[in-house]
Design an enzyme around this catalytic site. Structure first.
Site, PDB file in Angstrom:
ATOM      1  N   ASP A 133      -2.105  -1.507   9.458  1.00 19.37           N
ATOM      2  CA  ASP A 133      -2.273  -1.718   8.004  1.00 19.37           C
ATOM      3  C   ASP A 133      -2.990  -2.978   7.518  1.00 19.37           C
ATOM      4  OD1 ASP A 133      -1.625   1.110   7.733  1.00 19.37           O
ATOM      5  OD2 ASP A 133       0.608   0.315   8.107  1.00 19.37           O
ATOM      6  N   LYS A 158       0.518  -1.080  -0.130  1.00 14.11           N
ATOM      7  CA  LYS A 158      -0.242  -0.017   0.037  1.00 14.11           C
ATOM      8  C   LYS A 158       1.125   1.051  -0.198  1.00 14.11           C
ATOM      9  CE  LYS A 158       1.034   1.682   4.335  1.00 14.11           C
ATOM     10  NZ  LYS A 158       2.054   2.697   4.974  1.00 14.11           N
TER      11      LYS A 158
HETATM   12  O1  C5P Z   1       0.356  -0.894  14.074  1.00 12.61           O
HETATM   13  P1  C5P Z   1       2.045  -1.571  13.762  1.00 12.61           P
HETATM   14  O2  C5P Z   1       2.406  -2.297  14.351  1.00 12.61           O
HETATM   15  O3  C5P Z   1       1.809  -1.234  12.046  1.00 12.61           O
HETATM   16  O4  C5P Z   1       2.577  -0.077  14.691  1.00 12.61           O
HETATM   17  C1  C5P Z   1       4.230   0.061  14.537  1.00 12.61           C
HETATM   18  C2  C5P Z   1       4.139   0.994  15.561  1.00 12.61           C
HETATM   19  O5  C5P Z   1       4.335   2.276  15.067  1.00 12.61           O
HETATM   20  C3  C5P Z   1       3.842   0.758  16.953  1.00 12.61           C
HETATM   21  O6  C5P Z   1       4.118   0.152  17.790  1.00 12.61           O
HETATM   22  C4  C5P Z   1       3.458   2.287  16.981  1.00 12.61           C
HETATM   23  O7  C5P Z   1       4.972   2.468  17.957  1.00 12.61           O
HETATM   24  C5  C5P Z   1       3.086   3.128  16.564  1.00 12.61           C
HETATM   25  N1  C5P Z   1       2.343   3.453  15.531  1.00 12.61           N
HETATM   26  C6  C5P Z   1       1.621   4.743  16.377  1.00 12.61           C
HETATM   27  N2  C5P Z   1       0.701   4.546  15.610  1.00 12.61           N
HETATM   28  C7  C5P Z   1      -0.546   4.024  15.001  1.00 12.61           C
HETATM   29  C8  C5P Z   1       0.693   3.543  14.327  1.00 12.61           C
HETATM   30  C9  C5P Z   1       1.696   2.850  14.136  1.00 12.61           C
HETATM   31  O8  C5P Z   1       2.315   5.091  17.075  1.00 12.61           O
HETATM   32  N3  C5P Z   1      -1.368   4.518  13.982  1.00 12.61           N
END
Ligand code: C5P
Length: 304
Positions: free
Chosen positions: A144, A18
């Site tokens: 995502d 994406k």
């Molecule tokens: O959701 P995902 O595991 O991809 O996110 C990785 C890191 O990015 C999370 O641990 C967090 O620190 C940060 N993040 C965030 N806010 C979001 C998505 C991700 O702070 N909406």
């Protein structure tokens, strides 16, 4: 044991990368996440996830020399475990990831693999898991992951996981410039907090309207990424790549998600071919990929 398991058959799922055409990021919340408004577009750059029955959990990765970390922490493995737990079936599965999406590139490759593993395992184990259930499990795995299941173009709110499809016309031509070294999403969000400039969250109406035109020139002025200052602070050299793309004819240039991949919007396929060749020679660009969007979400490409 299901028929597919008994016959030792493989389920193969294709799942897209994406880009975020708009990524608005609010202030860090008490849950450790940032509220987002994200306009996602799936692009025709796919990983494949192949699964078959096994004695335990196995993981094999092809197409990437990056260290993807311990098997147990891999998001695709966690996806299979989560699904097995919820349906109380044994998590006996061999997962093969055929990677084409750059690792840690801001293209949600890890999330794509998790979405692919959820779908593939649900077919292998013959579970009665519909899109709603898979989407809810996907949201537990990462912000995502639900979009990788859905594909197309969609507006995401919450952590980016509450999705509404968005209508678009035609196909958009993108050139992606991958960086030799990935970036951790968490590190980019930390730098975003340090910079202390959260954005306003609102529905990107102008972008959504422009996407109905099928005209890249109308879409380009509305591309927005609130994480870009944090990414560029960590990797200032990416600004050269962005500038070079604009100088060489891209109508829009942006960091993809948390980066470091840069995404360039082109007027048409010919211009994308030209730009892709020119950017490939730049220092700081590991390789270029020419992709169109929108593309379909995760789908089974062979069914046992
Ligand atoms: O959701 P995902 O595991 O991809 O996110 C990785 C890191 O990015 C999370 O641990 C967090 O620190 C940060 N993040 C965030 N806010 C979001 C998505 C991700 O702070 N909406």
């Amino acid at each position: 044991m299901t028929k597919a398991e008994e016959l030792g058959e493989t389920v193969r799922v294709r799942v897209p990368a994406k880009i975020n055409l708009a990524l608005q990021v609010g202030p860090l919340g008490a849950d450790g996440y940032h509220p987002l408004v994200s306009l996602f577009q799936a692009v025709a750059l796919h990983d494949e996830v192949l699964v078959r029955a096994s004695d335990g959990i196995e993981l094999e990765v092809r197409g990437s020399t990056e260290d993807l970390g311990p098997v147990e922490d891999n998001l695709a493995v966690r996806a299979a475990r989560l699904l097995a737990d919820r349906h109380q079936v044994p998590a006996r599965i061999a997962i093969e990831l055929r990677k084409r999406i750059p690792v840690a590139g801001g293209l949600a490759g890890g999330s794509a693999d998790a979405a692919g593993a959820l779908l593939a395992a649900s077919v292998l184990w013959d579970l009665d898991a519909g899109p709603e259930e898979l989407t809810a499990l996907a949201a537990e795995l990462g912000s995502d992951v639900p979009f990788a299941l859905l594909g197309g173009t969609a507006l995401g709110t919450g952590r980016g996981h509450e999705l509404v499809p968005v209508l678009t016309r035609g196909s958009y031509h993108w050139v992606l410039a991958a960086s030799p070294e990935g970036l951790s999403t968490a590190a980019v969000y930390r730098r975003f907090d340090e910079l202390g400039r959260p954005g306003e969250l609102s529905v990107p109406d102008q972008l959504i309207n422009a996407l109905l035109s099928g005209d890249a020139c109308q879409v380009a002025p509305h591309l927005r990424n609130d994480l870009a200052p944090a990414t560029l602070d960590l990797r200032p050299e990416l600004q050269h790549t962005l500038d070079a793309g604009l100088q060489r004819g891209a109508v829009g240039a942006m960091i993809s998600g948390s980066g470091p991949t840069c995404a360039f919007l082109c007027r048409n396929e010919d211009e994308a071919i030209q730009l892709s060749m020119q950017l490939a020679h730049l220092p700081g660009v590991a390789r270029t990929l020419r992709v169109t969007g929108p593309s379909l979400g995760a789908r089974v490409v062979n069914c046992p």
